[in-house]
Design a protein around this motif. Structure first.
Motif, PDB file in Angstrom:
ATOM      1  N   GLN A 349       0.684  -1.520   0.114  1.00 50.08           N
ATOM      2  CA  GLN A 349      -0.056  -0.357  -0.060  1.00 50.08           C
ATOM      3  C   GLN A 349       1.158   1.518   0.163  1.00 50.08           C
ATOM      4  O   GLN A 349       0.616   2.553  -0.562  1.00 50.08           O
ATOM      5  CB  GLN A 349      -1.175   0.064   1.221  1.00 50.08           C
ATOM      6  CG  GLN A 349      -1.479  -0.936   1.353  1.00 50.08           C
ATOM      7  CD  GLN A 349      -3.018  -1.378   2.186  1.00 50.08           C
ATOM      8  OE1 GLN A 349      -3.209  -0.315   2.933  1.00 50.08           O
ATOM      9  NE2 GLN A 349      -3.944  -2.042   2.318  1.00 50.08           N
ATOM     10  N   ILE A 350       1.946   1.610   0.316  1.00 47.46           N
ATOM     11  CA  ILE A 350       2.924   2.319   0.895  1.00 47.46           C
ATOM     12  C   ILE A 350       3.664   2.605  -0.347  1.00 47.46           C
ATOM     13  O   ILE A 350       3.909   3.968  -1.250  1.00 47.46           O
ATOM     14  CB  ILE A 350       3.864   1.913   1.426  1.00 47.46           C
ATOM     15  CG1 ILE A 350       3.334   2.182   3.303  1.00 47.46           C
ATOM     16  CG2 ILE A 350       5.189   3.060   1.379  1.00 47.46           C
ATOM     17  CD1 ILE A 350       4.410   1.246   4.058  1.00 47.46           C
ATOM     18  N   ILE A 351       4.523   1.966  -1.592  1.00 44.53           N
ATOM     19  CA  ILE A 351       4.140   1.346  -2.360  1.00 44.53           C
ATOM     20  C   ILE A 351       3.666   2.595  -3.736  1.00 44.53           C
ATOM     21  O   ILE A 351       3.304   2.979  -4.489  1.00 44.53           O
ATOM     22  CB  ILE A 351       5.056   0.473  -3.241  1.00 44.53           C
ATOM     23  CG1 ILE A 351       5.766   0.006  -2.743  1.00 44.53           C
ATOM     24  CG2 ILE A 351       5.221   0.029  -4.380  1.00 44.53           C
ATOM     25  CD1 ILE A 351       6.761  -1.343  -2.297  1.00 44.53           C
ATOM     26  N   ARG A 352       2.066   1.781  -3.620  1.00 48.85           N
ATOM     27  CA  ARG A 352       1.420   2.117  -5.286  1.00 48.85           C
ATOM     28  C   ARG A 352       1.031   3.892  -3.960  1.00 48.85           C
ATOM     29  O   ARG A 352       0.616   4.767  -5.082  1.00 48.85           O
ATOM     30  CB  ARG A 352       0.630   1.299  -4.146  1.00 48.85           C
ATOM     31  CG  ARG A 352      -1.486   1.973  -4.889  1.00 48.85           C
ATOM     32  CD  ARG A 352      -0.753   2.154  -6.660  1.00 48.85           C
ATOM     33  NE  ARG A 352      -1.830   2.872  -7.321  1.00 48.85           N
ATOM     34  CZ  ARG A 352      -2.424   2.629  -8.340  1.00 48.85           C
ATOM     35  NH1 ARG A 352      -1.424   1.748  -9.506  1.00 48.85           N
ATOM     36  NH2 ARG A 352      -3.358   3.202  -9.106  1.00 48.85           N
ATOM     37  N   ALA A 353       0.904   4.212  -3.108  1.00 48.57           N
ATOM     38  CA  ALA A 353       1.203   5.054  -2.802  1.00 48.57           C
ATOM     39  C   ALA A 353       1.858   6.432  -2.981  1.00 48.57           C
ATOM     40  O   ALA A 353       1.474   7.824  -3.386  1.00 48.57           O
ATOM     41  CB  ALA A 353       0.424   5.605  -1.147  1.00 48.57           C
ATOM     42  N   GLY A 354       2.685   5.946  -3.015  1.00 48.57           N
ATOM     43  CA  GLY A 354       3.884   6.974  -3.485  1.00 48.57           C
ATOM     44  C   GLY A 354       4.180   6.789  -4.539  1.00 48.57           C
ATOM     45  O   GLY A 354       3.644   8.430  -4.984  1.00 48.57           O
ATOM     46  N   LEU A 355       3.387   5.650  -5.704  1.00 47.72           N
ATOM     47  CA  LEU A 355       3.350   6.178  -6.987  1.00 47.72           C
ATOM     48  C   LEU A 355       2.538   6.844  -7.312  1.00 47.72           C
ATOM     49  O   LEU A 355       2.616   7.971  -8.259  1.00 47.72           O
ATOM     50  CB  LEU A 355       3.875   4.820  -7.832  1.00 47.72           C
ATOM     51  CG  LEU A 355       5.023   3.958  -7.772  1.00 47.72           C
ATOM     52  CD1 LEU A 355       4.920   3.055  -8.454  1.00 47.72           C
ATOM     53  CD2 LEU A 355       5.972   4.776  -7.931  1.00 47.72           C
ATOM     54  N   GLU A 356       1.248   7.328  -6.763  1.00 47.77           N
ATOM     55  CA  GLU A 356       0.287   8.130  -7.052  1.00 47.77           C
ATOM     56  C   GLU A 356       0.703   9.679  -6.643  1.00 47.77           C
ATOM     57  O   GLU A 356       0.214  10.486  -7.682  1.00 47.77           O
ATOM     58  CB  GLU A 356      -1.216   7.755  -5.940  1.00 47.77           C
ATOM     59  CG  GLU A 356      -1.962   6.135  -6.432  1.00 47.77           C
ATOM     60  CD  GLU A 356      -2.606   5.662  -5.442  1.00 47.77           C
ATOM     61  OE1 GLU A 356      -3.802   4.414  -5.632  1.00 47.77           O
ATOM     62  OE2 GLU A 356      -2.751   6.384  -4.534  1.00 47.77           O
ATOM     63  N   ASP A 357       0.706   9.511  -5.215  1.00 42.65           N
ATOM     64  CA  ASP A 357       0.734  10.767  -5.116  1.00 42.65           C
ATOM     65  C   ASP A 357       2.272  11.720  -6.206  1.00 42.65           C
ATOM     66  O   ASP A 357       1.968  13.160  -6.019  1.00 42.65           O
ATOM     67  CB  ASP A 357       1.458  10.851  -3.710  1.00 42.65           C
ATOM     68  CG  ASP A 357       0.785  10.391  -2.564  1.00 42.65           C
ATOM     69  OD1 ASP A 357      -0.458   9.935  -3.017  1.00 42.65           O
ATOM     70  OD2 ASP A 357       1.098  10.692  -1.610  1.00 42.65           O
ATOM     71  N   HIS A 358       3.084  11.042  -6.249  1.00 43.82           N
ATOM     72  CA  HIS A 358       4.353  11.680  -6.794  1.00 43.82           C
ATOM     73  C   HIS A 358       3.933  11.831  -8.091  1.00 43.82           C
ATOM     74  O   HIS A 358       3.890  13.086  -9.403  1.00 43.82           O
ATOM     75  CB  HIS A 358       5.649  10.456  -7.381  1.00 43.82           C
ATOM     76  CG  HIS A 358       6.646  11.323  -8.373  1.00 43.82           C
ATOM     77  ND1 HIS A 358       6.536  10.165  -9.329  1.00 43.82           N
ATOM     78  CD2 HIS A 358       7.232  12.240  -8.385  1.00 43.82           C
ATOM     79  CE1 HIS A 358       7.935  10.610  -9.998  1.00 43.82           C
ATOM     80  NE2 HIS A 358       7.747  11.997  -9.170  1.00 43.82           N
ATOM     81  N   PHE A 359       3.084  10.803  -9.422  1.00 44.13           N
ATOM     82  CA  PHE A 359       2.057  11.128  -9.543  1.00 44.13           C
ATOM     83  C   PHE A 359       1.512  12.478 -10.308  1.00 44.13           C
ATOM     84  O   PHE A 359       1.273  13.119 -10.657  1.00 44.13           O
ATOM     85  CB  PHE A 359       1.901  10.101 -11.143  1.00 44.13           C
ATOM     86  CG  PHE A 359       0.777  10.800 -11.676  1.00 44.13           C
ATOM     87  CD1 PHE A 359       0.989  10.388 -13.006  1.00 44.13           C
ATOM     88  CD2 PHE A 359      -1.311  10.326 -12.032  1.00 44.13           C
ATOM     89  CE1 PHE A 359       0.103  10.463 -13.825  1.00 44.13           C
ATOM     90  CE2 PHE A 359      -1.586  10.166 -12.683  1.00 44.13           C
ATOM     91  CZ  PHE A 359      -1.910  10.144 -13.843  1.00 44.13           C
ATOM     92  N   CYS A 360       0.564  12.685  -9.670  1.00 48.37           N
ATOM     93  CA  CYS A 360      -0.439  13.346  -9.388  1.00 48.37           C
ATOM     94  C   CYS A 360       0.227  15.090  -8.960  1.00 48.37           C
ATOM     95  O   CYS A 360      -0.610  15.929  -9.402  1.00 48.37           O
ATOM     96  CB  CYS A 360      -1.727  13.039  -8.051  1.00 48.37           C
ATOM     97  SG  CYS A 360      -2.630  12.125  -8.396  1.00 48.37           S
ATOM     98  N   GLY A 361       1.217  14.965  -8.291  1.00 48.83           N
ATOM     99  CA  GLY A 361       1.768  15.845  -7.635  1.00 48.83           C
ATOM    100  C   GLY A 361       2.504  16.889  -8.701  1.00 48.83           C
ATOM    101  O   GLY A 361       1.861  17.717  -9.607  1.00 48.83           O
TER     102      GLY A 361
END
Length: 468
Positions: A349-361
């Protein structure tokens, strides 16, 4: 409005846009805690199917958090760039995903991604991220170029900057200086040397600011410093003439969550103006340093949206980037695993969230970094962080946070070490920020290719730092 989708003979029903967004989100413990997560993989797939067919214009017509009661929603809607949005206005969320992936290989893809960014709302970006595989998030984010500058330039393609975080449980100057020496010798600190103070008092903050500024000037280091006190403390110190480089604040995606941090948009704009008024930058004037993290609105009890329904934590996180975008920051980073397993349960879950946040930002136009981290009671370990760090490097992350030994002895969580950043630079051929790299080379600490040289600390040009 209700949405329905039939899969394998079963019809799934969703109560409005907020519900569709939540149910389409990849599984995470925070949404389960909030009571908005999908109850099964089949329901999640049905919600994703509905989401893919929604026109992007729906997000301009239906507010996730009410316009009348939330200043972040008003900021998003009132500043929306309809001219930039025009090329995408006829697309669905699924169509946006296809368009983004086309830009990965298009000759002018980087330019087109940059131009449409102001036309995308955080909710649109969060929605499309829910339909993307991890490799999609990496591929598109890598194509996006966002830079900002103060004394160093952040976000240059082919570069990886780092925050050097020499925290100390008692703010002991020698302990902080020792951590700085360790990091500088290993090429860290080009994004910022940032200290989380043990106390938020103006006197303690001033002492740390003066310590960092003295070291910067003594060794002629092209760096920016930051003591992560509350923004109102920093505004007061600017008025008193303290040597403030960057102004820090944690921000979130709802008015209520920001109120829990003791801020609103007016205070944040005042802080940005105060920092810029000092004119301390040499290659740029971006002065804000902002931190975010999935789960912050839920932890503040400020996560409810339209009709009182809980909004999923990833959509609220993307809304925090609207706040950041308004302030033209030098640095933004999600502290992705810091809040704990109640919000992101394990390494996956942490890996997925990190990639999402980076992409969205990045898609929203921010020089995006990530604190690749976890708490000791999460179902995660340093191998998970290695995976996330490597993926973020492929995705073109602007900067990461590094602490001595990967273990922050003041905040009590696990992050990255200085050696972890060196690993990523070495395997991917990444270099430090240009101005900082020139300084490293001038000091004999890096070769002509920017690679850090092994040095005996007793022979280092910084050998007097820890003794000071």
């Amino acid at each position: 409005m209700r949405y329905r989708q039939t899969l394998r003979g079963h019809t799934y029903e969703f109560t409005g846009l907020v519900d569709v967004l939540a149910k389409a989100t990849p599984a995470r413990s925070g949404d389960e805690l909030a009571g908005c997560a999908a109850e099964s993989d089949a329901q999640r797939a049905a919600a994703a199917w509905v989401l893919a067919d929604l026109p992007l214009t729906v997000f301009l017509e239906q507010a996730v958090v009410p316009y009348e009661t939330d200043e972040i929603t008003r900021l998003i809607i009132d500043t929306h760039d309809r001219t930039a949005f025009a090329p995408l206005a006829q697309l669905t969320v699924g169509g946006l995903r296809d368009w983004l992936l086309e830009q990965v290989v298009a000759p002018d893809g980087a330019r087109r991604l940059r131009e449409v960014g102001p036309g995308l709302t955080p909710e649109m970006v969060a929605a499309v991220s829910k339909l993307m595989r991890n490799q999609d998030l990496v591929a598109v984010a890598r194509r996006i170029e966002v830079t900002a500058a103060f004394r160093t330039t952040i976000g240059v393609p082919g570069r990886l900057a780092t925050r050097l975080q020499p925290n100390h449980p008692t703010d002991d100057p020698r302990g902080i200086a020792a951590g700085m020496l360790d990091g500088l010798l290993l090429g860290s600190g080009d994004a910022v040397v940032g200290i989380n103070p043990a106390t938020d008092s103006p006197q303690a903050t001033t002492a740390l600011l003066e310590l960092l500024d003295d070291i910067r000037m003594r060794y002629d280091i092209p760096m920016q410093s930051c003591v992560l006190s509350h923004v109102t403390t920093t505004i007061g110190l600017i008025e008193q003439g303290a040597p403030v480089d960057l102004v820090f604040q944690s921000v979130a995606g709802t008015e209520g969550a920001n109120r829990g941090f003791g801020v609103d948009l007016a205070i944040l704009r005042e802080a940005d103006e105060a920092g810029r008024s000092l004119g301390r930058g040499t290659v740029g004037s971006n002065v804000m340093y902002l931190e975010t993290g999935q789960g912050s609105a839920l932890s503040a009890g400020a996560h409810l949206g339209t009709d009182g329904r809980p909004v999923d934590q990833q959509t609220l996180e993307a809304r925090a980037y609207a706040v950041a975008r308004e302030l033209r920051p030098l640095l933004v980073n999600t502290v992705v695993g810091f809040i704990g397993p109640e919000y992101l349960y394990d390494g996956k879950q942490i890996i997925r969230a990190g990639l999402e946040d980076h992409f969205c930002g990045k898609l929203l136009g921010l020089p995006m970094g990530v604190d690749v981290c976890y708490t000791n009671h999460a179902e995660a370990d340093q191998n998970d962080m290695d995976t996330l760090l490597s993926l973020l490097g492929l995705a073109g992350v602007a900067f990461v946070i590094t602490v001595p030994g990967a273990d922050d002895i003041m905040l009590g969580y696990q992050s990255l070490s200085f050696h972890d950043a060196l690993y990523l630079r070495n395997v991917l051929g990444l270099r430090a920020a240009p101005e900082f790299e020139t300084w490293l080379q001038r000091q004999g600490m890096a070769d002509s290719g920017g690679r850090i040289l092994p040095l005996d600390p007793s022979q280092s040009p910084l050998r007097g730092l820890a003794a000071s």
